[in-house]
Design an enzyme around this catalytic site. Sequence first.
Site, mmCIF file in Angstrom:
data_model
loop_
_atom_site.group_PDB
_atom_site.id
_atom_site.type_symbol
_atom_site.label_atom_id
_atom_site.label_comp_id
_atom_site.label_asym_id
_atom_site.label_seq_id
_atom_site.Cartn_x
_atom_site.Cartn_y
_atom_site.Cartn_z
ATOM 1 N N HIS A 45 0.793 -0.971 0.228
ATOM 2 C CA HIS A 45 -0.054 -0.013 -0.270
ATOM 3 C C HIS A 45 0.747 0.902 -0.023
ATOM 4 C CE1 HIS A 45 -3.256 -2.426 1.690
ATOM 5 N NE2 HIS A 45 -1.810 -3.161 2.871
ATOM 6 N N TYR A 46 0.004 2.240 -0.564
ATOM 7 C CA TYR A 46 1.220 3.338 -0.203
ATOM 8 C C TYR A 46 0.166 4.590 0.314
ATOM 9 C CZ TYR A 46 -1.775 6.033 -4.140
ATOM 10 O OH TYR A 46 -2.693 6.224 -5.123
ATOM 11 N N THR A 47 0.297 5.437 1.781
ATOM 12 C CA THR A 47 -0.321 5.998 2.863
ATOM 13 C C THR A 47 -1.130 7.004 1.995
ATOM 14 O OG1 THR A 47 1.434 7.497 3.511
ATOM 15 C CG2 THR A 47 1.471 5.204 4.782
ATOM 16 N N GLU A 108 2.456 -0.568 4.868
ATOM 17 C CA GLU A 108 2.235 0.546 4.305
ATOM 18 C C GLU A 108 3.387 1.330 3.684
ATOM 19 O OE1 GLU A 108 -0.773 2.610 3.236
ATOM 20 O OE2 GLU A 108 -2.242 1.173 4.187
ATOM 21 N N HIS A 155 -2.484 -3.346 -3.114
ATOM 22 C CA HIS A 155 -3.873 -3.442 -2.785
ATOM 23 C C HIS A 155 -4.718 -2.811 -4.058
ATOM 24 C CE1 HIS A 155 -6.325 -1.346 0.410
ATOM 25 N NE2 HIS A 155 -6.496 -2.572 0.241
ATOM 26 N N ASP A 165 -3.660 1.849 -5.218
ATOM 27 C CA ASP A 165 -2.051 2.247 -4.508
ATOM 28 C C ASP A 165 -1.811 0.473 -5.139
ATOM 29 O OD1 ASP A 165 -4.487 1.255 -2.675
ATOM 30 O OD2 ASP A 165 -2.368 1.209 -0.736
#
Length: 293
Positions: A45-47, A108, A155, A165
């Site tokens: 994931h990215y936040t 993340e 994700h 993401d």
Amino acid sequence: MLIRYRLFLAALPALLLAGCSATPSIDTRYQAKSQDSRVQYVVLHYTSSGFERSLFTLTQRDVSSHYLISDGEPVIYQLVDENRRAWHAGDSSWQGRTWLNASSIGIELVQPGYTDTATCRQWHPWQQAQIDALIGLLKDIQQRHQLPPDAFIGHSDVAPQRKVDPGPLFPWAQLEAAGLATRVDPQRTDVMRHWLMGRTPSVAWFQQGLQRWGYAVPTHGSLDDATRNVIAAFQMRFRQARFDGLPDSETAALLAALVPEQGSALLNDPAPKWYQPDQAQLSPRLPPCVAAD
């Protein structure tokens, strides 16, 4: 003697309680041969926010991940023990498994993702130091849980109707080179590319192949927004030069190379059906911003 008896009676409830709460004796000398890790996937994931906000969200809100990798000079934070379930994937599906929180490790990375303008979507590049830290972590996870390359997914793969993401700029090629992601066989891709000669298979063919690869995708044969989201997720992973979610010959060649039975079905079909563009019912989307020369 009477005093000792009274003392024994006074201590009896505590002794009985201690006996009830004692840890049972368990013999661990024998181990079953048929077993493996509960961890089947690693979801990336990215936040979409900075470090402080990301850390607060992942530790104080109703969402969490096993690991958080900061930006700048990256630090790897473990927020949830790998033996416990983190709440990172949400409503998700991959290869027939659903609600992947129970069978995956979530990672993340602090990264903004994208910024929308009035005319286009600007995707933000990844920092190499952060990717290097991620690869080191993934190698460690892979070794401990004995995971194959195709266990590392985004994700957007497991929730293509909700998430995008880690996005189209994520350097999957670096993970492939490290044995941490599926690599498309270039020879198989060339065979399909030459056979297709620019033709694009039907939407039904794409839906069947994407489902075989692992996605939860409709199979009604029509190009709706849900199907487009899944095609876009596949393209962000394997065809990052174009990820508009529309069927095309190059995406078909890649999918056929990844799913040989789907390629064989097309090659052996005496009268294959081809894609007829009809995008009138699709929702408009912001195109990616084009970098200035």
